[in-house]
Each structure stands twice: as structure tokens, then as C-alpha cells.
Design an enzyme around this catalytic site. Structure first.
Site, PDB file in Angstrom:
ATOM      1  N   ASN A 185      10.900  -2.950   4.254  1.00  0.00           N
ATOM      2  CA  ASN A 185       9.825  -2.032   4.683  1.00  0.00           C
ATOM      3  C   ASN A 185      10.069  -1.473   6.076  1.00  0.00           C
ATOM      4  O   ASN A 185       9.832  -2.164   7.078  1.00  0.00           O
ATOM      5  CB  ASN A 185       8.483  -2.749   4.594  1.00  0.00           C
ATOM      6  CG  ASN A 185       8.035  -2.860   3.155  1.00  0.00           C
ATOM      7  OD1 ASN A 185       8.734  -3.448   2.326  1.00  0.00           O
ATOM      8  ND2 ASN A 185       6.906  -2.269   2.846  1.00  0.00           N
ATOM      9  N   TYR A 216      10.545   4.628  -9.087  1.00  0.00           N
ATOM     10  CA  TYR A 216      11.186   4.828  -7.780  1.00  0.00           C
ATOM     11  C   TYR A 216      12.431   3.941  -7.662  1.00  0.00           C
ATOM     12  O   TYR A 216      13.543   4.423  -7.410  1.00  0.00           O
ATOM     13  CB  TYR A 216      10.169   4.528  -6.671  1.00  0.00           C
ATOM     14  CG  TYR A 216      10.793   4.439  -5.304  1.00  0.00           C
ATOM     15  CD1 TYR A 216      11.611   5.463  -4.823  1.00  0.00           C
ATOM     16  CD2 TYR A 216      10.574   3.327  -4.476  1.00  0.00           C
ATOM     17  CE1 TYR A 216      12.193   5.377  -3.563  1.00  0.00           C
ATOM     18  CE2 TYR A 216      11.151   3.244  -3.223  1.00  0.00           C
ATOM     19  CZ  TYR A 216      11.962   4.268  -2.772  1.00  0.00           C
ATOM     20  OH  TYR A 216      12.547   4.181  -1.538  1.00  0.00           O
TER      21      TYR A 216
HETATM   22  N1  UDP Z   1      -0.930  -1.755   1.050  1.00  0.00           N
HETATM   23  C1  UDP Z   1      -2.271  -1.998   1.199  1.00  0.00           C
HETATM   24  N2  UDP Z   1      -3.052  -0.997   1.729  1.00  0.00           N
HETATM   25  C2  UDP Z   1      -2.556   0.214   2.107  1.00  0.00           C
HETATM   26  C3  UDP Z   1      -1.170   0.441   1.949  1.00  0.00           C
HETATM   27  C4  UDP Z   1      -0.387  -0.564   1.397  1.00  0.00           C
HETATM   28  O1  UDP Z   1      -2.773  -3.073   0.872  1.00  0.00           O
HETATM   29  O2  UDP Z   1      -3.310   1.089   2.576  1.00  0.00           O
HETATM   30  C5  UDP Z   1      -0.071  -2.838   0.526  1.00  0.00           C
HETATM   31  C6  UDP Z   1       0.775  -2.430  -0.677  1.00  0.00           C
HETATM   32  O3  UDP Z   1       0.071  -2.661  -1.868  1.00  0.00           O
HETATM   33  C7  UDP Z   1       2.000  -3.337  -0.494  1.00  0.00           C
HETATM   34  C8  UDP Z   1       2.127  -3.490   1.021  1.00  0.00           C
HETATM   35  O4  UDP Z   1       0.854  -3.155   1.546  1.00  0.00           O
HETATM   36  O5  UDP Z   1       1.725  -4.618  -1.035  1.00  0.00           O
HETATM   37  C9  UDP Z   1       3.163  -2.569   1.622  1.00  0.00           C
HETATM   38  O6  UDP Z   1       2.922  -1.266   1.104  1.00  0.00           O
HETATM   39  P1  UDP Z   1       3.579   0.038   1.716  1.00  0.00           P
HETATM   40  O7  UDP Z   1       3.030   1.193   0.950  1.00  0.00           O
HETATM   41  O8  UDP Z   1       3.409   0.045   3.205  1.00  0.00           O
HETATM   42  O9  UDP Z   1       5.126  -0.149   1.433  1.00  0.00           O
HETATM   43  P2  UDP Z   1       5.931  -0.453   0.062  1.00  0.00           P
HETATM   44  O10 UDP Z   1       6.116  -1.940   0.030  1.00  0.00           O
HETATM   45  O11 UDP Z   1       5.142   0.087  -1.087  1.00  0.00           O
HETATM   46  O12 UDP Z   1       7.218   0.281   0.280  1.00  0.00           O
END
Ligand code: UDP
Length: 323
Positions: free
Chosen positions: A170, A141
């Protein structure tokens, strides 16, 4: 201005389109509705259904909308999915994006605001991450978005395309009308709020053994409306630029879930899981450059304010856009 919002039926695109319309701009939305939703398109916008794979569809959208600028949100944007299906990411985010740039060049549209990501950086050497940090993505990505930023630079140099690339940290939260509704929800805040709504039994915590104070990943959550405002400022940028966009604060997965419990007043159960492949432990933005150069000022600095807006939207639309 007349603006074509590509991917304007998605989470970030829909809210940018709404703000642009509020400011009196004339908006056309181009979207294939693969991730976006018809009901996420502001009724004041003209909707053109089409796919970036289809160069003719883009040509005709540009002919109909006659935009002075394009905002390009249409992309695949999940780290975890990109680790399973890199081809989808390179195709959608690079090849299909190239169709858009070539169609813009043919139609003499010379300005684009591009949705980039902090995933272009990979694990940082120091925090906060500013624009001088090395770009070493650890997932397809981030790699696809970095490649597209490089393409933009060459299109500027060779064709005179003016671009602003915004590297989102985020994105979270909602406006009163539009919010986050993914068909398969992978993001932390909406997943935690779905537990609060009683739609899911628990939220999973991906990784509890990171080198962070509580062992979970730290992210910089930025309010979607602040993010949208940055796009509007980017329309007037004097020259092509790359900007990081966050609030400069970091919250761990456990802290986000605790804030969701506080705001919703609900018990949100958690289940600890292994790390999710491709996740860097800590990402925190420096947004000094966009503050200094474009005068961007985030209005929602606190995580609570971000989650409150998301919670309001999820309560109002518990089944999202319903499609
Ligand atoms: N995360 C988590 N549980 C979830 C979704 C995300 O623990 O159900 C964690 C994920 O591993 C990352 C953080 O939360 O460390 C943010 O993830 P998200 O998918 O919201 O955004 P990203 O940083 O991937 O764009």
C-alpha cells in the site's frame, strides 16, 4: 538516462519523476490526465499529453523523448471499481499496456519498470508474502496486473525486453511537493486525513468482521519515496525480475485511523460499513529479495512517518492539485 514516465502525472509516477529529475535524469512524462494532474508534473520534465489507447501517440512520444527506459505507471488501480467494471481494467491495464510494449519494441527501447501490485496474490497462505507465493487474484485489478507480468515475461523471452515488475503493497505518504490526490478518493489514509481537514464528516471502515485481531483489514503501508527509490534501483537491474515491495509491517484499518488521530491531533469520526468486495483480509510483504538483489533499503519504516508526510502535504495543499 533518458526515461519516459508513462502515467507520470499520477500519484506514484509524479514522485518517481521528481526523484529521477533530482538525480539528473532527463524525463518525459506521457499521461492522458484522466487520473493524473497537470500540476503533478514536475516543471523540469517535458510533458507529452497522450493516451495509451492511441498507438501513434505512443510512437511519436518515443520518437520525441528517445528514452533508454520506460517506467509504466498508467493504469486503473482500484480494487472496488474493478469488481464493478472489469472491462475497464482488462482494457486499460492489458490492451493499452500492450500498445506501449509494441511501440517500445518498434522503437528499440529495451527496458521497462512496471507498476504491479500485491493484488496479484489474493489471500495468502502464509505471511509475509514473498515472490514464491501462489498468484491467485480475487479481483480483476489483480488479474489484469498478473496477466501483464506474464506478457512481460514472453516479451523478454521473444523480443529481449528487460523488465522489472514491482509489486507494490500500500503506497502512502508524500514528498514535499507531490502527494496523493485522486478525483474520487477511495484510499484509507487520504480519506482519514480529509476528515481531519474538515472536508468529510467521517471515514468509513469497510468490514469489522475479518479474522484479524481487531476485525479490520491489515495492510503493509510503504512510503511513496521509498517506493520511488526502488524504481531507480530497478533501472540498473542486471536481468528481468519480479519484486515484492512493502516494509514488512502490517497495520489494521483501525490502527491507521488511530495513527491519523495522533498525528493530526483531530478527532476523526468513523462509521462501520460492510466489507468492500474484493478485499483480502491481510497483505504483508516480504521485501527480502529486492533488498538482497538490488540493495533497496526503506528509509521510512514507521506508519507514523508515512502519515506525517501525507498530513504535511494535505495541509499545504488542502484541495490537492485543484483540478
Ligand atoms: N478502507 C476503509 N475505508 C476507506 C478506505 C479503505 O476501511 O475509506 C479499507 C479497505 O477496505 C482496505 C484498507 O482500508 O481494507 C486499505 O484500502 P485502500 O483503498 O487504502 O488500499 P487497497 O488495499 O485497496 O489498495
Amino acid at each position: 538516462m533518458k526515461i519516459l514516465v508513462v502515467g507520470g502525472a499520477g500519484y506514484i509516477g509524479s514522485i518517481c519523476a521528481e526523484l529521477l529529475l533530482d538525480q539528473g535524469h532527463e524525463i518525459a512524462v506521457f499521461d492522458n490526465l484522466s487520473e493524473g494532474h497537470r500540476h503533478a508534473i514536475d516543471p523540469r520534465a517535458r510533458f507529452i499529453e497522450g493516451d495509451l489507447q492511441d498507438r501513434q501517440a505512443i510512437d511519436s512520444a518515443l520518437a520525441v523523448a528517445r528514452p533508454e527506459a520506460v517506467m509504466h505507471f498508467a493504469a486503473s488501480a482500484l480494487v472496488s471499481e474493478s469488481m464493478r467494471d472489469p472491462s475497464k481494467y482488462f482494457r486499460n491495464n492489458i490492451s493499452n499496456g500492450l500498445n506501449l510494449l509494441d511501440a517500445m519494441e518498434a522503437a528499440h527501447v529495451e527496458r521497462i519498470v512496471f507498476s504491479s501490485t500485491c493484488a496479484i496474490f489474493g489471500p495468502p497462505e502464509r505471511l509475509p508474502i514473498d515472490e514464491t507465493a501462489p498468484t491467485r487474484p480475487i479481483n480483476p485489478y489483480g488479474e489484469s496486473k498478473l496477466a501483464f507480468e506474464k506478457i512481460l515475461r514472453w516479451y523478454d523471452e521473444i523480443h529481449g525486453l528487460k523488465f522489472v515488475s514491482l509489486r507494490y503493497f500500500n503506497a502512502a505518504g508524500a514528498s514535499a511537493n507531490f502527494g496523493e490526490d485522486h478525483r474520487v478518493e477511495t484510499h484509507l489514509i487520504p480519506n482519514a486525513l480529509k476528515v481531519a481537514l474538515g472536508q468529510k464528516p467521517h471515514v468509513e471502515i469497510f468490514g469489522t468482521d475479518y479474522e484479524t485481531p481487531d476485525g479490520t483489514c491489515i495492510r503493509d503501508y510503504i512510503h511513496i519515496v521509498d517506493l520511488a527509490r526502488a524504481h531507480i534501483l530497478a533501472l540498473d537491474a542486471a536481468r528481468s525480475e519480479l519484486y515484492n515491495l512493502g516494509t514488512g509491517g502490517g497495520a489494521s484499518v483501525r490502527e491507521v485511523i488511530a495513527a491519523c488521530r495522533k498525528i493530526t491531533g483531530k478527532k476523526i469520526d468513523t462509521v462501520e460499513k460492510p466489507r468492500r468486495p474484493g478485499d483480502p483480509p491481510r497483505l504483508i510483504a516480504s521485501s527480502e529479495k529486492i533488498k538482497n538483489e538490488l540493495g533497496w533499503r526503506p528509509q521510512f519504516q514507521s506508519l507514523d512517518a508515512i502519515i506525517e508526510s501525507a498530513w504535511k502535504w494535505h495541509q499545504k495543499f488542502p484541495h490537492g492539485y485543484g483540478d
